[in-house]
Design a protein around this motif. Structure first.
Motif, PDB file in Angstrom:
ATOM      1  N   VAL A 218       0.853  -1.194   0.000  1.00 45.17           N
ATOM      2  CA  VAL A 218       0.000   0.000   0.000  1.00 45.17           C
ATOM      3  C   VAL A 218       0.886   1.241   0.000  1.00 45.17           C
ATOM      4  CG1 VAL A 218      -1.744   1.324   1.271  1.00 45.17           C
ATOM      5  CG2 VAL A 218      -1.837  -1.183   1.254  1.00 45.17           C
ATOM      6  N   VAL A 219       0.486   2.232  -0.796  1.00 44.61           N
ATOM      7  CA  VAL A 219       1.138   3.543  -0.799  1.00 44.61           C
ATOM      8  C   VAL A 219       0.056   4.582  -0.540  1.00 44.61           C
ATOM      9  CG1 VAL A 219       2.469   5.239  -2.105  1.00 44.61           C
ATOM     10  CG2 VAL A 219       2.913   2.793  -2.419  1.00 44.61           C
ATOM     11  N   VAL A 220       0.241   5.394   0.500  1.00 40.64           N
ATOM     12  CA  VAL A 220      -0.724   6.432   0.870  1.00 40.64           C
ATOM     13  C   VAL A 220      -0.067   7.790   0.670  1.00 40.64           C
ATOM     14  CG1 VAL A 220      -2.264   7.314   2.662  1.00 40.64           C
ATOM     15  CG2 VAL A 220      -1.676   4.879   2.615  1.00 40.64           C
ATOM     16  N   VAL A 221      -0.780   8.712   0.030  1.00 41.61           N
ATOM     17  CA  VAL A 221      -0.269  10.072  -0.177  1.00 41.61           C
ATOM     18  C   VAL A 221      -1.133  11.029   0.626  1.00 41.61           C
ATOM     19  CG1 VAL A 221       0.357  11.833  -1.845  1.00 41.61           C
ATOM     20  CG2 VAL A 221       0.450   9.424  -2.500  1.00 41.61           C
TER      21      VAL A 221
ATOM     22  N   GLY B 115      11.431  18.920   0.287  1.00 38.66           N
ATOM     23  CA  GLY B 115      10.998  17.653  -0.273  1.00 38.66           C
ATOM     24  C   GLY B 115       9.904  17.028   0.558  1.00 38.66           C
ATOM     25  N   ALA B 116       9.546  15.801   0.218  1.00 40.96           N
ATOM     26  CA  ALA B 116       8.504  15.077   0.922  1.00 40.96           C
ATOM     27  C   ALA B 116       9.115  14.241   2.050  1.00 40.96           C
ATOM     28  CB  ALA B 116       7.733  14.183  -0.049  1.00 40.96           C
ATOM     29  N   TYR B 117       8.229  13.683   2.881  1.00 41.16           N
ATOM     30  CA  TYR B 117       8.636  12.809   3.984  1.00 41.16           C
ATOM     31  C   TYR B 117       7.903  11.486   3.846  1.00 41.16           C
ATOM     32  CZ  TYR B 117      10.474  17.067   6.153  1.00 41.16           C
ATOM     33  OH  TYR B 117      11.162  18.225   6.407  1.00 41.16           O
ATOM     34  N   VAL B 118       8.468  10.445   4.444  1.00 40.11           N
ATOM     35  CA  VAL B 118       7.843   9.126   4.357  1.00 40.11           C
ATOM     36  C   VAL B 118       7.697   8.522   5.746  1.00 40.11           C
ATOM     37  CG1 VAL B 118       8.777   8.686   2.050  1.00 40.11           C
ATOM     38  CG2 VAL B 118      10.031   7.893   4.061  1.00 40.11           C
ATOM     39  N   MET B 119       6.758   7.601   5.849  1.00 38.79           N
ATOM     40  CA  MET B 119       6.594   6.802   7.063  1.00 38.79           C
ATOM     41  C   MET B 119       6.256   5.381   6.615  1.00 38.79           C
ATOM     42  SD  MET B 119       3.880   7.221  10.230  1.00 38.79           S
ATOM     43  CE  MET B 119       4.549   8.807  10.723  1.00 38.79           C
ATOM     44  N   ASP B 120       7.077   4.424   7.013  1.00 40.04           N
ATOM     45  CA  ASP B 120       6.883   3.028   6.620  1.00 40.04           C
ATOM     46  C   ASP B 120       6.370   2.212   7.801  1.00 40.04           C
ATOM     47  OD1 ASP B 120       7.865   3.516   4.062  1.00 40.04           O
ATOM     48  OD2 ASP B 120       9.931   3.099   4.659  1.00 40.04           O
TER      49      ASP B 120
ATOM     50  N   ALA C 252      20.777   3.339  -6.406  1.00 40.86           N
ATOM     51  CA  ALA C 252      19.664   4.251  -6.648  1.00 40.86           C
ATOM     52  C   ALA C 252      18.612   4.115  -5.568  1.00 40.86           C
ATOM     53  CB  ALA C 252      19.047   3.962  -8.020  1.00 40.86           C
ATOM     54  N   ASP C 253      18.367   2.869  -5.132  1.00 41.93           N
ATOM     55  CA  ASP C 253      17.368   2.632  -4.084  1.00 41.93           C
ATOM     56  C   ASP C 253      17.813   3.282  -2.775  1.00 41.93           C
ATOM     57  OD1 ASP C 253      15.139   1.677  -2.836  1.00 41.93           O
ATOM     58  OD2 ASP C 253      15.960  -0.320  -2.484  1.00 41.93           O
ATOM     59  N   ALA C 254      19.081   3.101  -2.438  1.00 32.11           N
ATOM     60  CA  ALA C 254      19.607   3.683  -1.209  1.00 32.11           C
ATOM     61  C   ALA C 254      19.580   5.203  -1.268  1.00 32.11           C
ATOM     62  CB  ALA C 254      21.038   3.183  -0.964  1.00 32.11           C
ATOM     63  N   ALA C 255      19.925   5.762  -2.457  1.00 33.40           N
ATOM     64  CA  ALA C 255      19.901   7.219  -2.608  1.00 33.40           C
ATOM     65  C   ALA C 255      18.496   7.759  -2.451  1.00 33.40           C
ATOM     66  CB  ALA C 255      20.468   7.602  -3.971  1.00 33.40           C
ATOM     67  N   SER C 256      17.497   7.015  -3.015  1.00 31.45           N
ATOM     68  CA  SER C 256      16.102   7.449  -2.903  1.00 31.45           C
ATOM     69  C   SER C 256      15.659   7.438  -1.454  1.00 31.45           C
ATOM     70  CB  SER C 256      15.205   6.533  -3.735  1.00 31.45           C
ATOM     71  OG  SER C 256      13.853   6.866  -3.550  1.00 31.45           O
ATOM     72  N   ALA C 257      16.070   6.378  -0.721  1.00 31.64           N
ATOM     73  CA  ALA C 257      15.681   6.291   0.682  1.00 31.64           C
ATOM     74  C   ALA C 257      16.328   7.407   1.496  1.00 31.64           C
ATOM     75  CB  ALA C 257      16.077   4.925   1.243  1.00 31.64           C
ATOM     76  N   ALA C 258      17.603   7.719   1.162  1.00 39.32           N
ATOM     77  CA  ALA C 258      18.291   8.773   1.894  1.00 39.32           C
ATOM     78  C   ALA C 258      17.670  10.138   1.615  1.00 39.32           C
ATOM     79  CB  ALA C 258      19.763   8.786   1.507  1.00 39.32           C
ATOM     80  N   ALA C 259      17.084  10.301   0.423  1.00 38.75           N
ATOM     81  CA  ALA C 259      16.500  11.587   0.041  1.00 38.75           C
ATOM     82  C   ALA C 259      15.101  11.766   0.596  1.00 38.75           C
ATOM     83  CB  ALA C 259      16.468  11.707  -1.478  1.00 38.75           C
ATOM     84  N   ALA C 260      14.568  10.742   1.238  1.00 37.01           N
ATOM     85  CA  ALA C 260      13.219  10.820   1.796  1.00 37.01           C
ATOM     86  C   ALA C 260      13.277  10.501   3.284  1.00 37.01           C
ATOM     87  CB  ALA C 260      12.292   9.839   1.077  1.00 37.01           C
TER      88      ALA C 260
ATOM     89  N   ALA D 146       3.330  -1.069   3.960  1.00 36.79           N
ATOM     90  CA  ALA D 146       2.721   0.186   3.531  1.00 36.79           C
ATOM     91  C   ALA D 146       3.693   1.331   3.727  1.00 36.79           C
ATOM     92  CB  ALA D 146       1.432   0.459   4.305  1.00 36.79           C
ATOM     93  N   ARG D 147       3.605   2.296   2.826  1.00 40.51           N
ATOM     94  CA  ARG D 147       4.418   3.520   2.913  1.00 40.51           C
ATOM     95  C   ARG D 147       3.508   4.728   2.801  1.00 40.51           C
ATOM     96  NH1 ARG D 147      10.060   5.217   0.105  1.00 40.51           N
ATOM     97  NH2 ARG D 147      10.709   4.249   2.065  1.00 40.51           N
ATOM     98  N   LEU D 148       3.702   5.675   3.698  1.00 43.57           N
ATOM     99  CA  LEU D 148       2.991   6.946   3.656  1.00 43.57           C
ATOM    100  C   LEU D 148       3.936   8.017   3.139  1.00 43.57           C
ATOM    101  CD1 LEU D 148       0.595   8.869   4.437  1.00 43.57           C
ATOM    102  CD2 LEU D 148       1.673   9.057   6.693  1.00 43.57           C
ATOM    103  N   VAL D 149       3.509   8.737   2.099  1.00 42.04           N
ATOM    104  CA  VAL D 149       4.263   9.860   1.548  1.00 42.04           C
ATOM    105  C   VAL D 149       3.479  11.126   1.853  1.00 42.04           C
ATOM    106  CG1 VAL D 149       5.224  10.924  -0.528  1.00 42.04           C
ATOM    107  CG2 VAL D 149       5.202   8.424  -0.300  1.00 42.04           C
ATOM    108  N   VAL D 150       4.082  12.059   2.585  1.00 41.31           N
ATOM    109  CA  VAL D 150       3.375  13.286   2.956  1.00 41.31           C
ATOM    110  C   VAL D 150       4.110  14.504   2.421  1.00 41.31           C
ATOM    111  CG1 VAL D 150       2.235  12.358   4.992  1.00 41.31           C
ATOM    112  CG2 VAL D 150       4.516  13.340   5.212  1.00 41.31           C
ATOM    113  N   VAL D 151       3.315  15.497   1.994  1.00 46.99           N
ATOM    114  CA  VAL D 151       3.844  16.766   1.509  1.00 46.99           C
ATOM    115  C   VAL D 151       3.568  17.829   2.563  1.00 46.99           C
ATOM    116  CG1 VAL D 151       3.647  18.534  -0.274  1.00 46.99           C
ATOM    117  CG2 VAL D 151       3.506  16.116  -0.897  1.00 46.99           C
ATOM    118  N   PRO D 152       4.572  18.594   2.981  1.00 45.12           N
ATOM    119  CA  PRO D 152       4.332  19.662   3.961  1.00 45.12           C
ATOM    120  C   PRO D 152       3.369  20.715   3.413  1.00 45.12           C
ATOM    121  CG  PRO D 152       6.675  19.184   3.766  1.00 45.12           C
ATOM    122  CD  PRO D 152       5.999  18.467   2.638  1.00 45.12           C
ATOM    123  N   ALA D 153       2.369  21.062   4.194  1.00 47.58           N
ATOM    124  CA  ALA D 153       1.378  22.051   3.806  1.00 47.58           C
ATOM    125  C   ALA D 153       1.412  23.202   4.802  1.00 47.58           C
ATOM    126  CB  ALA D 153      -0.017  21.424   3.775  1.00 47.58           C
TER     127      ALA D 153
END
Length: 321
Positions: free
Chosen positions: A153-156, A173-178, A205-213, A240-247
Motif C-alpha cells: 500500500v502507498v498512501v499520499v 521535499g517530501a517525507y515518508v513513514m513506513d 539508486a534505491d539507497a539514494a532514494s531512501a536517503a532523500a526521503a 505500507a508507505r505513507l508519503v506526505v507533503v508539507p502544507a
C-alpha cells in the motif's frame, strides 16, 4: 463543627450528573435503534463484485490511496494531461457525505470517493475526494483494505509544515513513514540486490532514494484516512508507505494541502493562493510514488486545471492545488 460545602463543588457534581444522564440516554437510543450502525458502504460494479466474492479481494500488487486534495489532483492531472487510463471499479459511500452530482459510474471528477484500476490489474487507486468524518476513518480503511486485498500500500497525504520544521535546514521535499513490515521488506530487498553484481546500480539508486526521503519526525500529526489506512496496515502486517507533503500551517488537517479551489479544475499558480505547497516537495512526492507504484503521474508539480503541463515554473514557486 459542621462541614463546609462550597456551592462551586455542588455545581460540579450537578454537571457530572447531567453528563452521565446524557450518556445513558444516548446509549438507550442506540440500543433501540439496533446498536451502532456502519458508516461506510462500498459500492462495486458487477465485475469487481464477482472478483471480490470469488477470490477474496481484487488482489492487485499495489494499492495507491489518495488521501489529500493534492494526491487527488495528481491523479486527475495524470488522467487528463498524462493520458493515464483507469477502469472504474466502485466507490466508498460514507454516511453523512452527500453523493449529489456524482455519476453512477465513478469518475475522477466525482466529489465522492472513487476506486479505479490501472489496466493490467497491478495497481488500484482509491481517491477520497471528500471529507471522511474522523469517527469513520478506521471503518473506511478496514472496508477498503478488505475488499482490495493488495500486496503493498502507498498512501499520499499531507502534514503541517511546522510539525516537520520544513525548510529550517534548507531541505525541500517530501517525507515518508513506513510500517514495520515495509521497512523490513525494503531492507531485505536492498540486501538481496547487493548480492547480485548486476544490481549494484539499482541498489545505489534505491539507497539514494531512501536517503532523500527522511522519515516523518516524531510528533507530526497524521490524521484522517491516511492515519486510518497506515494504522490498519501496521495491525495486519501489510507493507505500507505513507508519503506526505508539507502544507502551510492550518491547512494540512485530514484533507488540505494549501487551499483547494472553489471550482473544480479552476487551479491557480504562483505564491499565495491560500499558502500553496512547495513545488519541490510535490515533485519529490511524485518521484517517490512513481518509484513505489510504477505509475507515471507526470512532472507538472501538482499544477491543475488541465492543459497546464509544460508550464515554466520558478523553482521556488508554490503551487495552488
Amino acid at each position: 463543627m459542621s462541614d463546609f460545602f462550597s456551592p462551586l463543588e455542588e455545581d460540579v457534581v450537578s454537571r457530572t450528573e447531567q453528563s452521565e444522564d446524557g450518556e445513558r440516554i444516548s446509549q438507550r437510543a442506540r440500543e433501540r435503534a439496533g446498536g451502532d450502525h456502519g458508516q461506510v458502504f462500498p459500492v462495486w460494479n458487477p465485475e469487481a463484485r464477482a472478483r471480490i466474492a470469488g477470490g477474496g479481494g481484487l488482489k492487485p500488487r499495489t494499492l495507491l490511496v489518495a488521501a489529500s486534495d493534492l494526491a487527488c489532483r495528481l491523479v486527475q492531472d495524470a488522467v487528463r494531461d498524462g493520458g493515464m487510463v483507469l477502469r472504474p471499479l466502485g466507490s466508498l459511500l460514507v454516511d453523512g457525505v452527500s453523493s449529489r452530482g456524482n455519476a453512477v459510474e465513478p469518475d475522477v471528477d466525482d466529489s465522492g470517493g472513487f476506486i479505479m484500476e490501472v489496466p493490467g490489474g497491478d495497481v488500484v487507486i482509491a481517491a477520497a475526494q471528500y471529507d471522511v468524518p474522523a469517527a469513520a476513518a478506521r471503518e473506511w480503511a478496514v472496508a477498503l483494505l478488505a475488499a482490495v486485498a493488495p500486496s503493498t500500500v502507498v498512501v499520499v497525504g499531507s502534514v503541517d509544515e511546522h510539525d516537520v520544521d520544513y525548510g529550517a535546514d534548507g531541505r525541500r521535499g517530501a517525507y515518508v513513514m513506513d510500517t514495520a513490515t515495509m521497512h523490513a521488506k525494503l531492507r531485505t530487498k536492498r540486501a538481496d540486490a547487493s548480492d547480485t553484481a548486476t544490481n549494484v546500480s539499482e541498489t545505489s539508486a534505491d539507497a539514494a532514494s531512501a536517503a532523500a526521503a527522511p522519515p516523518v519526525p516524531p510528533g507530526a500529526m497524521i490524521s484522517g484516512i491516511a492515519a486510518g489506512v497506515l494504522g490498519r496496515c501496521e495491525m495486519t502486517g501489510l507493507p505500507a508507505r505513507l508519503v506526505v507533503v508539507p502544507a502551510p500551517s492550518g491547512t494540512a488537517g485530514s484533507r488540505g494541502c494549501g487551499g483547494r479551489p472553489a471550482a473544480r479544475g479552476a487551479g491557480g499558480f504562483g505564491p499565495g493562493f491560500g499558502g500553496g505547497v512547495d513545488r519541490a516537495a510535490v515533485l519529490h512526492a511524485i518521484q517517490l510514488v512513481q518509484e513505489a507504484t510504477g505509475l507515471s503521474l507526470g512532472d507538472n508539480g501538482g499544477s491543475s486545471g488541465g492543459g497546464s503541463k509544460g508550464k515554466s515554473y520558478r523553482d521556488s514557486m508554490r503551487v495552488f492545488v
